[in-house]
Design a protein around this motif. Structure first.
Motif, PDB file in Angstrom:
ATOM      1  N   THR A   9       0.601  -1.188   0.210  1.00  0.00           N
ATOM      2  CA  THR A   9       0.057   0.037  -0.059  1.00  0.00           C
ATOM      3  C   THR A   9       0.761   1.334  -0.278  1.00  0.00           C
ATOM      4  OG1 THR A   9      -1.830  -1.214   1.645  1.00  0.00           O
ATOM      5  CG2 THR A   9      -2.310   1.594   1.212  1.00  0.00           C
ATOM      6  N   ILE A  28       1.498   2.217  -3.915  1.00  0.00           N
ATOM      7  CA  ILE A  28       0.564   2.776  -4.324  1.00  0.00           C
ATOM      8  C   ILE A  28       0.413   4.788  -3.354  1.00  0.00           C
ATOM      9  CG2 ILE A  28      -2.391   2.930  -4.349  1.00  0.00           C
ATOM     10  CD1 ILE A  28      -2.904   0.307  -4.274  1.00  0.00           C
ATOM     11  N   SER A  36      -6.250  -0.938  -1.217  1.00  0.00           N
ATOM     12  CA  SER A  36      -5.955  -2.196  -1.753  1.00  0.00           C
ATOM     13  C   SER A  36      -5.996  -3.795  -1.250  1.00  0.00           C
ATOM     14  CB  SER A  36      -4.811  -1.587  -1.981  1.00  0.00           C
ATOM     15  OG  SER A  36      -3.848  -1.633  -0.746  1.00  0.00           O
ATOM     16  N   PHE A  44      -7.563  -0.823  -5.339  1.00  0.00           N
ATOM     17  CA  PHE A  44      -6.293  -0.645  -6.735  1.00  0.00           C
ATOM     18  C   PHE A  44      -6.257  -2.337  -5.776  1.00  0.00           C
ATOM     19  CE2 PHE A  44      -5.963   3.640  -6.247  1.00  0.00           C
ATOM     20  CZ  PHE A  44      -6.185   3.732  -7.157  1.00  0.00           C
ATOM     21  N   ARG A  93      -0.749  -7.040  -3.334  1.00  0.00           N
ATOM     22  CA  ARG A  93       0.594  -7.482  -4.191  1.00  0.00           C
ATOM     23  C   ARG A  93       0.906  -8.428  -3.189  1.00  0.00           C
ATOM     24  NH1 ARG A  93       6.385  -4.910  -2.095  1.00  0.00           N
ATOM     25  NH2 ARG A  93       5.433  -5.744  -0.605  1.00  0.00           N
ATOM     26  N   ARG A 116      -0.844  -4.485  -8.140  1.00  0.00           N
ATOM     27  CA  ARG A 116      -0.585  -2.592  -9.125  1.00  0.00           C
ATOM     28  C   ARG A 116      -0.558  -2.054 -10.451  1.00  0.00           C
ATOM     29  NH1 ARG A 116       3.451  -1.489  -3.839  1.00  0.00           N
ATOM     30  NH2 ARG A 116       4.721  -3.522  -5.782  1.00  0.00           N
ATOM     31  N   ILE A 141      -2.804   3.590 -11.007  1.00  0.00           N
ATOM     32  CA  ILE A 141      -2.912   4.931  -9.726  1.00  0.00           C
ATOM     33  C   ILE A 141      -2.838   6.212 -10.359  1.00  0.00           C
ATOM     34  CG2 ILE A 141      -1.957   4.838  -7.854  1.00  0.00           C
ATOM     35  CD1 ILE A 141      -0.993   2.019  -8.149  1.00  0.00           C
ATOM     36  N   ALA A 178       0.142  -6.246   1.479  1.00  0.00           N
ATOM     37  CA  ALA A 178      -0.313  -5.270   0.518  1.00  0.00           C
ATOM     38  C   ALA A 178      -0.069  -4.322   2.072  1.00  0.00           C
ATOM     39  CB  ALA A 178      -1.973  -5.011   0.383  1.00  0.00           C
TER      40      ALA A 178
END
Length: 228
Positions: free
Chosen positions: A42, A45, A113, A146, A149, A172, A177, A228
């Protein structure tokens, strides 16, 4: 976006990303991007959003939600959290609760996320019920989900089990983003040009916020332990 983090907790983080460009702040003021992360996904992002804001000439700080003190230096906040077992990251939840009075008086956007597939690129995934309630309390402008991962090397037990089922990877999308970041920047620039009272008058969710209804798990499928 390779920002692998220690397995336990949200700290230590790499150095906070603070806006230092003297040419920034060309309209829209200073933005805070705060995030709750478990293993760094996160944060990646949040960093992408910060870069998008800088590209649009805005001053921005990208910080873990746990280290943010007062919000008086900021004109808008973007708050993000990873999804685990259908719950938003506790650091993001606590940030929203701790700063609720200030956040209700400024433009706020929310992101989540977690999905370990390409679904977040293919459709707008609404916020889970808990995030929706936070958005309602803060009068958030909008929400985005989003992709997450999953790295089996630093995942917990649930994450390793998921990796064995073939969902390991980074879902992602930097372009997606940044596009959302540019959208927010355009909104802030328009409101800045229109006058200081415009943002307060607009209020409400503008782009996938509270109007989406109480989706209980729309953003959380495949996100139980996404890294994330």
């Amino acid at each position: 976006m390779n920002d692998r983090q220690p397995e336990r907790g949200t700290e230590p983080e790499p150095g906070p990303e603070r806006g230092t460009d003297p040419a920034a702040d060309q309209g829209g003021g200073r933005i805070l991007v705060a995030y709750g992360t478990r293993r760094g996904g996160t944060r990646g992002i949040a960093v992408e959003l910060g870069e998008a804001f800088r590209e649009d000439g805005l001053a921005v700080d990208v910080l873990p939600a746990t280290v943010v003190g007062e919000l008086k230096a900021y004109d808008a906040v973007v708050l993000g959290g990873a999804l685990y077992m259908y719950r938003w990251h506790r650091d993001a939840r606590r940030f929203a609760r701790r700063h609720s009075a200030e956040l209700r008086r400024m433009p706020v956007w929310i992101f989540s996320s977690g999905p370990l597939d390409r679904s977040a690129e293919e459709k707008d995934i609404p916020p889970i019920a808990g995030v929706l309630r936070i958005m309602s309390r803060l009068h958030a402008r909008g929400h985005r989900t989003f992709g997450g991962r999953l790295n089996s090397e630093d995942a917990g037990r649930i994450g390793r089990n998921m990796a064995r089922r073939g969902v390991e990877g980074d879902y992602r999308n930097p372009e997606q983003i940044r596009a959302w970041g540019h959208e927010i920047a355009r909104t802030l620039a328009k409101e800045s040009a229109a006058g200081p009272d415009r943002g307060a008058k607009d209020g409400g969710a503008k782009d996938g916020g509270a109007k989406d209804g109480g989706a209980k798990d729309g953003g959380a499928r495949g996100a139980q332990d996404s890294g994330a």
